[in-house]
Structure formats: structure tokens, C-alpha cells
Motif scaffolding. Structure first.
Motif, PDB file in Angstrom:
ATOM      1  N   ALA A 244       0.816  -1.195  -0.062  1.00  0.00           N
ATOM      2  CA  ALA A 244      -0.059   0.005  -0.178  1.00  0.00           C
ATOM      3  C   ALA A 244       0.780   1.071  -0.042  1.00  0.00           C
ATOM      4  O   ALA A 244       1.905   1.216   0.805  1.00  0.00           O
ATOM      5  N   ILE A 245       0.614   2.262  -0.997  1.00  0.00           N
ATOM      6  CA  ILE A 245       1.160   3.465  -0.893  1.00  0.00           C
ATOM      7  C   ILE A 245       0.089   4.418  -0.135  1.00  0.00           C
ATOM      8  O   ILE A 245      -1.070   4.657  -0.614  1.00  0.00           O
ATOM      9  N   GLU A 246       0.537   4.844   1.205  1.00  0.00           N
ATOM     10  CA  GLU A 246      -0.266   5.691   1.835  1.00  0.00           C
ATOM     11  C   GLU A 246       0.116   7.246   1.614  1.00  0.00           C
ATOM     12  O   GLU A 246       0.950   7.692   1.773  1.00  0.00           O
ATOM     13  N   ILE A 247      -1.159   8.088   1.147  1.00  0.00           N
ATOM     14  CA  ILE A 247      -0.803   9.461   0.873  1.00  0.00           C
ATOM     15  C   ILE A 247      -1.782  10.317   1.921  1.00  0.00           C
ATOM     16  O   ILE A 247      -3.092   9.849   2.122  1.00  0.00           O
ATOM     17  N   ARG A 248      -1.069  11.158   2.582  1.00  0.00           N
ATOM     18  CA  ARG A 248      -1.673  12.195   3.750  1.00  0.00           C
ATOM     19  C   ARG A 248      -1.091  13.715   3.361  1.00  0.00           C
ATOM     20  O   ARG A 248       0.055  13.706   3.010  1.00  0.00           O
ATOM     21  N   ASN A 249      -2.317  14.549   3.347  1.00  0.00           N
ATOM     22  CA  ASN A 249      -1.728  15.867   3.139  1.00  0.00           C
ATOM     23  C   ASN A 249      -0.907  16.098   1.950  1.00  0.00           C
ATOM     24  O   ASN A 249       0.047  16.948   1.902  1.00  0.00           O
ATOM     25  N   GLY A 250      -1.129  15.374   0.844  1.00  0.00           N
ATOM     26  CA  GLY A 250      -0.589  15.857  -0.442  1.00  0.00           C
ATOM     27  C   GLY A 250       0.679  15.001  -0.601  1.00  0.00           C
ATOM     28  O   GLY A 250       1.273  15.215  -1.648  1.00  0.00           O
ATOM     29  N   ARG A 251       1.175  14.245   0.428  1.00  0.00           N
ATOM     30  CA  ARG A 251       2.649  13.441   0.371  1.00  0.00           C
ATOM     31  C   ARG A 251       2.512  12.086   0.645  1.00  0.00           C
ATOM     32  O   ARG A 251       1.453  11.560   1.056  1.00  0.00           O
ATOM     33  N   ILE A 252       3.495  11.529   0.233  1.00  0.00           N
ATOM     34  CA  ILE A 252       3.682   9.724   0.319  1.00  0.00           C
ATOM     35  C   ILE A 252       3.858   9.800   2.073  1.00  0.00           C
ATOM     36  O   ILE A 252       5.058  10.259   2.225  1.00  0.00           O
ATOM     37  N   ALA A 253       2.972   9.207   2.776  1.00  0.00           N
ATOM     38  CA  ALA A 253       3.189   9.342   4.150  1.00  0.00           C
ATOM     39  C   ALA A 253       4.138   7.642   4.377  1.00  0.00           C
ATOM     40  O   ALA A 253       4.878   7.722   5.352  1.00  0.00           O
ATOM     41  N   ALA A 254       3.797   6.835   3.730  1.00  0.00           N
ATOM     42  CA  ALA A 254       4.369   5.462   3.962  1.00  0.00           C
ATOM     43  C   ALA A 254       4.120   4.736   2.601  1.00  0.00           C
ATOM     44  O   ALA A 254       3.074   4.735   1.946  1.00  0.00           O
TER      45      ALA A 254
END
Length: 399
Positions: A66-76
Motif C-alpha cells: 500500500a502507498i499511503e498518501i496524507r496531506n498531499g505527500r507519500i506518508a508511507a
């Protein structure tokens, strides 16, 4: 409080109807300005599950948990089989067998030419190019478009913007008579572009490829005019790019200290070696430059430059090339001899390095979430980049 003074910020209750109307109009204007300057709302959380993603530095496709995206950035980036679970409010996108590549970068466009700028910007973004360098516009149009996109008023790629074209009368970059004739004028124009908010300056040194082939020593804008442009840029810590296709002009620009040549120059083996020693980068624009009679000379020069080790960055000169067809340059690069991975690097990590963008060009934790989902293996066939299934720009799915 004095009986003759009212509390600050309160209007007198005895305002005339005319004054009340004026006050209401002023309030509407102020609120409109505040609204126009308000940054866009943060994007919703996204999770891209399954499929594979391109590790462009290693040159491999990696399995994706999983590519986790938060606040416009790659979070993890979670590996397959991870026990991590997305939050309940995140939007999940199942990739199945599809591939995620970094948002592509075009280091030479003119979004305000050849059509409506907002439509050009959206076409470019939908094509998977999430960052561009706009290398010249009239009247500060490129800078305004950059700011409108950054503020969320217009949909488009992130823009690194030049100001005007700095060139001589009768030269390749004379647009509407906006030219310089003396070192004083060149310096003033450079400073005016920087004062207007330009991220870089664009100088026009030579003509087009046919002239470069026929007259390799021809120079339109010599060192006397280029020097004050470079001086102004260095004072503000901004780079200068040059339209310099002929050999003499390309060498002049590179040795003077420009960061990049905006097109593939036509040079011999000695010239290619000297460009390599200078550290200048070359922005390709092969799809447009090879369409004319000088195309074979441009291709031969491109191969000399690559053999000499000159860094190559993808650029299209969109505005000459139709907007939204930027991926044609990837195909042109592979036809000129670059392996697909090298072409993709020219449009991602290498372009990001040229533009000094530390958060773009690759899929890593902390990077800006500029991503393109494609069907097929881009390392085997770059044509898949021209058919994006989904584009994500700064964490937002492009509609």
C-alpha cells in the motif's frame, strides 16, 4: 471612553444609504480577495493497494502492499503482507496488476502559448506531467498561471516559471518587440523578470537547427548581453537557461555558467566533450527538433552528447508540440537510443535535480504525492506512459 468616540471597527449607525452600499461593496471586495488568496483545502487521504510501483533509481518494479498518501505527500509505503490497515476515512484505490510511476516532469513548455493557458495546463496534467518548467511567456503570464495553480484556482501541473524571453531584435525570441540591445537593457530586463517573481531566467543566444547546421558559429546574443543577465540571476540565486542550438552559442552559454540548454544543440564531438566538462545540462526537445530538415543533424548530435556523458533532461517545447502530448518525447528519446529506464529518469529524477525539486521525481516516503497509474510495464515499453489511467497531483486525483 469618550462620548465622541466609537469602538474601533464599528460603523456609525447613522450611515446614509449611499455609504452603506459603498461599505457593503468594499466588504464584498475584501472577502473576494481573501478567498482568492486562501490556499486550497488539504486533499483527502488516499491509499493505493496492490500492483507494483517503479523504483526509478534502482530501475526495478517493486511489489506494492500500500502507498499511503496524507496531506498531499507519500506518508508511507507498506510492503505486501503488512499488518498495517488504512484509516476508515481514506479513499482506497485497488491497483490490481497496474503500475504506479512518479509524476512526470517536462523541463521545457510554454503553457500560455497555442491555446487557452488553463486548458493547456489541464491537458498537460491529465497527460501525467505533474511538474513543468515554463520557459518564457509574455507579460508575466506564466508566473500568474504558476500562482493560480499553486493557489488552487486553476488545475494544472506545478510550474517552475521563467519570466520573458530575453533576446535581441530580429532574433529567435523576439515576441511583440520585447528585445534588448545593450548590456544595460539586458540587466534591467533580467531584474524586472526576477522582481515579477520568476524562478529562473531564459536567454536566447542562437537561432533554430537549420541555422545551427549552416552557420555553427552564428550567435545572436553575445557575451556582452548575456553577462548582465547572469549577474542579475546570481545576485538572486536563480539559474539561467539558454536557447542555444548552434555550437558557438551553446559553448558560449555553457562556459558563461548557464544551468541548462533549452534544446539539444548541434555540436561536433569536441563540442560535446566541452559541454560535458562545463557541467551544463541539455533539455532534449527531440520530438520537435527532429521534424525538420535538420533532424538527422540533431539526432547525430544528441548521440554525441550522450556518448560524451552530457546529462539529458526531458523537455518538449510544448506550445510547439501540442499540449497534452508530452509523452511523445519519451518515445523520441528511446528512438534516439536511450533505454526506457534512462528516458524515464530524464523525465523524473534527473529533471527534478535540474529544477532543484527535492520532493519530486520518485516514489519515496516524504515525497510530494505526484503519481501516475499505467497499464503495462514502462521499463519494457514507454508508450504506456502516454495512456495514463489515473493521475494524482499533490495527493489529489485529477478529474
Amino acid at each position: 471612553m469618550s462620548p465622541h468616540r466609537r469602538p474601533a471597527g464599528k460603523l456609525p449607525v447613522t450611515m446614509s444609504p449611499r455609504h452603506r452600499a459603498l461599505a457593503a461593496a468594499l466588504a464584498t471586495l475584501i472577502l473576494g480577495v481573501i478567498g482568492a488568496r486562501r490556499p486550497p483545502h488539504p486533499p483527502a487521504d488516499l491509499v493505493l493497494t496492490g500492483g507494483r510501483y517503479l523504483d526509478v533509481r534502482a530501475g526495478v518494479l517493486r511489489s506494492n502492499g500500500a502507498i499511503e498518501i496524507r496531506n498531499g505527500r507519500i506518508a508511507a509505503i507498506h510492503p505486501p503482507g503488512s499488518s498495517w490497515r488504512p484509516s476508515a476515512h481514506a479513499r482506497a484505490v485497488a491497483l490490481d496488476q497496474r503500475v504506479v510511476i512518479p509524476g512526470l516532469i517536462d523541463a521545457h513548455v510554454h503553457l500560455t502559448l497555442a491555446g487557452d493557458p488553463a486548458a493547456n495546463a489541464l491537458a498537460t496534467l491529465r497527460a501525467g506531467f505533474t511538474t513543468v518548467a515554463d520557459l518564457g511567456s509574455a507579460g508575466g503570464a506564466g508566473i500568474r498561471l504558476r500562482d493560480d495553480i499553486a493557489a488552487g484556482r486553476v488545475a494544472g501541473p506545478r510550474i517552475v516559471a521563467a519570466g520573458s524571453w530575453i533576446g535581441v531584435k530580429g532574433g529567435v525570441c523576439e515576441f511583440g518587440g520585447a528585445t534588448v540591445a545593450t548590456p544595460d537593457e539586458a540587466g534591467r530586463r533580467a531584474r524586472a523578470d526576477l522582481d515579477a517573481g520568476a524562478d529562473l531566467l531564459k536567454a536566447c543566444i542562437t537561432g533554430w537547427p537549420a541555422e545551427a547546421v549552416a552557420f555553427p558559429d552564428s550567435v545572436q546574443m553575445g557575451d556582452a548581453l548575456l553577462a548582465p543577465v547572469l549577474t542579475a540571476a546570481r545576485a538572486r540565486k536563480r539559474p539561467v537557461y539558454a536557447h542555444a542550438i548552434g555550437q558557438a552559442g551553446a559553448l558560449l552559454a555553457a562556459h558563461a555558467g548557464v544551468r541548462a540548454l533549452a534544446h539539444t544543440p548541434v555540436v561536433d564531438s569536441s563540442g560535446a566533450a566541452r559541454l560535458r566538462a562545463s557541467g551544463v545540462r541539455v533539455i532534449s526537445t527531440l520530438a520537435t527538433l527532429t521534424s525538420g530538415a535538420a533532424g538527422p543533424d540533431v539526432l547525430a548530435s544528441f548521440r554525441r552528447l550522450r556518448q560524451a556523458g552530457v546529462p539529458i533532461v526531458l523537455g518538449t517545447d510544448a506550445g510547439v508540440l501540442p499540449h497534452g502530448q508530452n509523452a511523445r518525447e519519451l518515445l523520441a528519446l528511446t528512438k534516439a537510443g536511450l533505454p526506457p529506464l534512462e528516458a524515464l529518469r530524464a523525465a523524473t529524477v534527473d529533471a527534478a535535480a535540474l529544477l532543484e525539486l527535492r520532493d519530486a521525481g520518485e516514489i519515496v516516503t516524504g515525497a510530494r504525492a505526484d503519481l501516475v497509474i499505467v497499464e503495462g510495464d514502462p521499463l519494457a515499453d514507454v508508450l504506456v506512459t502516454g495512456r495514463p489511467l489515473m493521475v494524482i497531483a499533490a495527493g489529489r486525483v485529477v478529474e
